[in-house]
Design an enzyme around this catalytic site. Structure first.
Site, PDB file in Angstrom:
ATOM      1  N   GLU A  16       0.817  -1.213   0.000  1.00 24.02           N
ATOM      2  CA  GLU A  16       0.000   0.000   0.000  1.00 24.02           C
ATOM      3  C   GLU A  16       0.854   1.268   0.000  1.00 24.02           C
ATOM      4  OE1 GLU A  16      -3.049  -0.227  -0.445  1.00 24.02           O
ATOM      5  OE2 GLU A  16      -3.595  -2.257   0.188  1.00 24.02           O
TER       6      GLU A  16
ATOM      7  N   HIS B  12      -1.326  -5.857   1.795  1.00 29.48           N
ATOM      8  CA  HIS B  12      -2.530  -6.683   1.817  1.00 29.48           C
ATOM      9  C   HIS B  12      -2.279  -7.982   1.050  1.00 29.48           C
ATOM     10  CE1 HIS B  12      -5.408  -3.356   3.044  1.00 29.48           C
ATOM     11  NE2 HIS B  12      -5.823  -4.405   3.731  1.00 29.48           N
TER      12      HIS B  12
ATOM     13  N   CYS C 236      -7.142  -2.023   8.952  1.00 24.25           N
ATOM     14  CA  CYS C 236      -5.823  -2.084   8.302  1.00 24.25           C
ATOM     15  C   CYS C 236      -5.273  -0.678   8.098  1.00 24.25           C
ATOM     16  CB  CYS C 236      -5.935  -2.789   6.961  1.00 24.25           C
ATOM     17  SG  CYS C 236      -6.369  -4.534   7.061  1.00 24.25           S
TER      18      CYS C 236
END
Length: 220
Positions: free
Chosen positions: A87, A186, A150
């Site tokens: 990310e 992820h 998250c």
């Protein structure tokens, strides 16, 4: 040539407990595997966090204080994705489409009322995605960690890294880089959760090991 054990970087790897009625969470299984089996280029410590807006960021901060890592790699489950996705950005936003494991379901709420709108990863996400892809495992950079737990832990961890960098602002130029490297990756669902059959836990573990090696190599 490998470094002596006392000079290896410490990598904190975190995952999450199962949520939304699932029996398992592959991110937690990956933490357990990596912690038990280790990595030749670093000392791995692991922690499985609750899926809780209220508690996960504080427990992550406590793990950072306890283990003094050089690198923090946070893992989470993105069930509908078809690749391992490091990310880029954590948003100052909690907006949950489902309740967390405490039953909390915030909507359009800031994580830190006076914090920046976003914080950017400190991991080399393009290099990570390229290295994993070159090993034959689908991977791509994702823009945002979303707005669920998250994202909340990524935002909190990057805030800790910012605070530490500010505290070191007067360190004499030319000293070794002591920046805390922090980021989030992820992973897709495993076949047990109805995910793509390519993403067995073995394949996900291989991908995350490659990610850790890439981060360490970029840090040197």
């Amino acid at each position: 040539m490998s470094l002596p054990a006392d000079r290896l970087p410490t990598v904190l790897v975190t995952g999450f407990e199962p949520f939304n009625g699932a029996a398992l969470n592959p991110s937690a299984e990956l933490v357990r595997r990596l912690t038990e089996l280790g990595h030749p280029d670093c000392r791995i410590v692991g922690d499985v966090l609750p899926v809780s807006f209220a508690n996960a960021p504080g427990l992550l901060a406590a793990a950072i204080d306890a283990h003094h890592p050089d690198i923090v790699v946070m893992l989470g489950l993105a069930e509908n994705r078809h690749a391992i996705t490091p990310e880029r950005v954590a948003l100052n936003l909690a907006d949950a489409s489902i309740a967390d494991n405490d039953g909390a379901q915030p909507t359009d709420a800031p994580l830190e009322p006076h914090g920046p709108a976003a914080r950017f990863t400190l991991l080399p996400v393009k290099h990570i995605a390229d290295a994993i892809s070159q090993a034959g495992i689908p991977a791509e950079v994702s823009l945002s960690a979303g707005t669920y737990v998250c994202n909340a832990v990524m935002y909190a961890a990057l805030g800790i890294a910012e605070q530490r960098a500010a505290a070191r602002a007067e360190v004499v130029s030319g000293e070794d880089d002591v920046t805390l490297r922090v980021g989030f990756i992820h992973v897709p669902a495993t076949p047990q959760l109805g995910g793509d059959p390519r993403f067995t836990l073995d394949e996900l573990e291989r991908g995350i090991r490659i990610a850790i090696t890439t981060i360490i190599d970029q840090r040197r």
